[in-house]
Design an enzyme around this catalytic site. Structure first.
Site, PDB file in Angstrom:
ATOM      1  N   LYS A 128       7.220  13.323  -9.959  1.00 15.85           N
ATOM      2  CA  LYS A 128       7.422  12.272 -10.970  1.00 15.85           C
ATOM      3  C   LYS A 128       7.998  12.930 -12.214  1.00 15.85           C
ATOM      4  O   LYS A 128       7.749  14.105 -12.476  1.00 15.85           O
ATOM      5  CB  LYS A 128       6.077  11.632 -11.322  1.00 15.85           C
ATOM      6  CG  LYS A 128       6.194  10.246 -11.904  1.00 15.85           C
ATOM      7  CD  LYS A 128       6.279   9.217 -10.796  1.00 15.85           C
ATOM      8  CE  LYS A 128       6.473   7.821 -11.304  1.00 15.85           C
ATOM      9  NZ  LYS A 128       6.279   6.834 -10.237  1.00 15.85           N
ATOM     10  N   ASP A 168      11.484   4.087 -12.558  1.00 12.08           N
ATOM     11  CA  ASP A 168      10.089   3.675 -12.780  1.00 12.08           C
ATOM     12  C   ASP A 168      10.162   2.807 -14.043  1.00 12.08           C
ATOM     13  O   ASP A 168      11.232   2.230 -14.325  1.00 12.08           O
ATOM     14  CB  ASP A 168       9.176   4.901 -12.937  1.00 12.08           C
ATOM     15  CG  ASP A 168       7.700   4.556 -12.788  1.00 12.08           C
ATOM     16  OD1 ASP A 168       7.234   4.356 -11.653  1.00 12.08           O
ATOM     17  OD2 ASP A 168       6.991   4.445 -13.814  1.00 12.08           O
ATOM     18  N   GLY A 241       8.272  -6.957 -15.466  1.00 12.03           N
ATOM     19  CA  GLY A 241       9.384  -6.095 -15.069  1.00 12.03           C
ATOM     20  C   GLY A 241       9.770  -6.374 -13.623  1.00 12.03           C
ATOM     21  O   GLY A 241       9.409  -7.398 -13.042  1.00 12.03           O
ATOM     22  N   ASN A 242      10.481  -5.400 -13.081  1.00 13.82           N
ATOM     23  CA  ASN A 242      11.019  -5.539 -11.736  1.00 13.82           C
ATOM     24  C   ASN A 242       9.939  -5.833 -10.684  1.00 13.82           C
ATOM     25  O   ASN A 242      10.092  -6.719  -9.840  1.00 13.82           O
ATOM     26  CB  ASN A 242      11.727  -4.208 -11.408  1.00 13.82           C
ATOM     27  CG  ASN A 242      12.585  -4.315 -10.206  1.00 13.82           C
ATOM     28  OD1 ASN A 242      13.256  -5.318 -10.019  1.00 13.82           O
ATOM     29  ND2 ASN A 242      12.541  -3.309  -9.369  1.00 13.82           N
ATOM     30  N   VAL A 243       8.828  -5.098 -10.747  1.00 16.01           N
ATOM     31  CA  VAL A 243       7.786  -5.253  -9.730  1.00 16.01           C
ATOM     32  C   VAL A 243       7.138  -6.635  -9.850  1.00 16.01           C
ATOM     33  O   VAL A 243       7.031  -7.380  -8.875  1.00 16.01           O
ATOM     34  CB  VAL A 243       6.724  -4.141  -9.872  1.00 16.01           C
ATOM     35  CG1 VAL A 243       5.639  -4.299  -8.806  1.00 16.01           C
ATOM     36  CG2 VAL A 243       7.364  -2.764  -9.772  1.00 16.01           C
ATOM     37  N   ALA A 244       6.713  -6.977 -11.072  1.00 19.29           N
ATOM     38  CA  ALA A 244       6.006  -8.246 -11.291  1.00 19.29           C
ATOM     39  C   ALA A 244       6.874  -9.432 -10.880  1.00 19.29           C
ATOM     40  O   ALA A 244       6.415 -10.347 -10.180  1.00 19.29           O
ATOM     41  CB  ALA A 244       5.619  -8.366 -12.767  1.00 19.29           C
TER      42      ALA A 244
HETATM   43  N1  GLU Z   1       8.564   4.622  -9.218  1.00 16.37           N
HETATM   44  C1  GLU Z   1       8.326   4.088  -7.918  1.00 16.37           C
HETATM   45  C2  GLU Z   1       6.907   4.389  -7.480  1.00 16.37           C
HETATM   46  O1  GLU Z   1       6.017   4.435  -8.315  1.00 16.37           O
HETATM   47  C3  GLU Z   1       9.397   4.462  -6.915  1.00 16.37           C
HETATM   48  C4  GLU Z   1       9.631   5.903  -6.681  1.00 16.37           C
HETATM   49  C5  GLU Z   1      10.826   6.227  -5.800  1.00 16.37           C
HETATM   50  O2  GLU Z   1      11.451   5.319  -5.280  1.00 16.37           O
HETATM   51  O3  GLU Z   1      11.110   7.418  -5.651  1.00 16.37           O
HETATM   52  O4  GLU Z   1       6.590   4.541  -6.332  1.00 16.37           O
END
Ligand code: GLU
Length: 450
Positions: A128, A168, A241-244
């Site tokens: 990350k 992210d 955001g994107n996820v929600a």
């Molecule tokens: N940020 C996303 C996660 O928390 C995706 C990470 C990715 O696709 O490498 O899993």
């Protein structure tokens, strides 16, 4: 002196070394409780000191991002990449740009990512990264200039077979495009070094939708397991955001009634449920708006309530999709008092330790993000394989693959999380996810020696 258990010994060791890294210690603690019994029962894992090694990042890269903004002023930000574990494949995980980003936050996210990636069954290690740069309210040009400066430093540490970052919080298609362009210019290579790219330059269909859609596919698997369905259920979602937004859209498509979205400033409440039209408008517009939720309220898509979270609203299912530690003990109590039966995390570690304990004690369905939000990184894995083959698969094929992966993660959690002899068939998804991921990762590490 009484013999310390391995759990205490390992946790004390980490606690002494990293005492100020609270989020990291929280994430590790959550996993250790479940995996230490497996570790203690396995002489090979012990001989290889697997648990301590799984908890510690293999490498942390820290750099300063000095850049000149569009007004000619120099700005200085901090940048990191935590390369946590590569036993299962290239380091893989997103980049977060937010003023709250620090080493503890990135270490917790990188640690979680390894477990999440292991659950997908795809060959990906975990990492990350990110910066304390906050793109909210900045001009497009400033964002480009920052992304370019960030990549000038990061590019020497990543590669399609080494470390493959993605997005992210606050890192979406626009930022990935700028980051990718700079990598390509500096390296003179077109390779799958980032995922979440635009469709015209090696991106994958369904990547944008994958985390939110995958969350609802997991929910569907839970519902099947419990002989029920999403249709007719009232669902609270946090985040905007994107996820929600994609989770809300898919839940509505499946017949659920989604009554909330939120951000750090308040809540958008739609007592009758959001329409898919409202959610699609938000998906198209959220990246460019200061506060997409108040804009939705202005369009009568819901009622804006300042300084409130969604957890006091009566619901059957809660999907926290905003950020870490957003759902506190009192929020958990309110959800339980109002009859909420399922909590599935779309964000990473949104429930505090105390909130989790309340859900587990009440024996409602509680699914940690490392299982239920793994759809995003799973699609990233599929983007990597498309890049390696220089092809692009069709959206419906990828959507089916995402569905199958989420079902298989659900099954892994059930296999390791069911309690033997329990007539209520209770499934501890947290334990199931932690143990299933740990076994894969530990076996990969043992096989490769120290
Ligand atoms: N940020 C996303 C996660 O928390 C995706 C990470 C990715 O696709 O490498 O899993």
């Amino acid at each position: 002196m009484a013999q310390k258990s391995n759990f205490e010994e390992i946790y004390t060791f980490l606690n002494e070394k990293f005492s100020d890294e609270t989020e990291y210690l929280q994430a590790v603690h959550e996993v250790l409780e479940d995996i230490v019994p497996i570790y203690n029962a396995n002489e090979v894992y012990k001989a290889f000191d697997i648990v301590k090694r799984i908890c510690m990042p293999e490498r942390i890269i820290y750099f300063t991002v000095s850049w000149m903004n569009s007004e000619g002023n120099v700005e200085i930000n901090q940048g990191w990449r935590v390369q946590h574990n590569s036993a299962m494949g290239p380091y893989k995980g997103g980049l977060r740009f937010h003023h709250t980003v620090n080493l503890s936050v990135l270490k917790f996210l990188a640690f979680e990512q390894c477990f999440k990636n292991a659950l997908t069954g795809l060959p990906m290690g975990g990492g990350k990264g990110g910066s304390d740069f906050n793109p909210k309210g900045r001009s497009d040009r400033d964002i480009m200039l920052f992304c370019q400066a960030f990549m000038r430093e990061l590019q020497r540490h990543i590669g399609a077979n080494t470390d493959v970052p993605a997005g992210d919080i606050n890192v979406g298609a626009r930022e990935i495009g700028y980051l990718y362009g700079e990598y390509r210019r500096l390296n003179n290579r077109f390779e799958g070094v980032l995922t979440g790219k635009g469709l015209e330059f090696g991106g994958s269909y369904v990547r944008t939708e994958a985390t939110g859609f995958g969350l609802v596919y997991f929910l569907e698997a839970v519902c099947k397991q419990k002989n029920t369905e999403i249709e007719g259920k009232t669902i609270t979602v946090s985040g905007a955001g994107n996820v929600a937004l994609h989770a809300a859209l898919k839940a509505v498509e499946k017949g659920g009634k989604v009554i909330s979205l939120s951000n750090s400033r308040g809540l958008l409440h739609a007592a009758e449920g959001f329409t898919d039209k409202a959610l699609k408008w938000a998906i198209d517009n959220h990246a460019n708006r200061e506060n997409v939720l108040t804009d939705m309220a202005d369009k009568n898509m819901g009622e804006w309530v300042s300084d409130k979270k969604p957890w006091h609203l009566k619901c059957d299912i809660a999907l926290p999709c905003a950020t870490q530690n957003e759902l506190l003990e009192d929020d958990a109590k309110a959800l339980l008092d109002n009859g909420c039966k399922m909590v599935l995390e779309g964000a990473n570690m949104p429930c505090t330790n105390k909130a989790q304990t309340l859900f587990l004690d009440a024996k409602i369905v509680y699914v940690p993000g490392k299982a239920s939000n793994a759809g995003g990184v799973a699609l990233s894995g599929l983007e990597m394989s498309q890049n390696a083959m220089f092809n692009q698969r069709k959206a419906n094929v990828l959507d089916d693959q995402l569905y199958a992966i989420m079902e298989s993660i659900h099954q892994r959690c059930v296999d390791e999380g069911k309690s033997v002899g329990d007539e209520n068939h209770y499934i501890d998804y947290m334990k199931g996810a932690n143990i299933a991921a740990f076994r894969r990762l530990a076996d990969a590490m043992v096989a490769q020696g120290v």
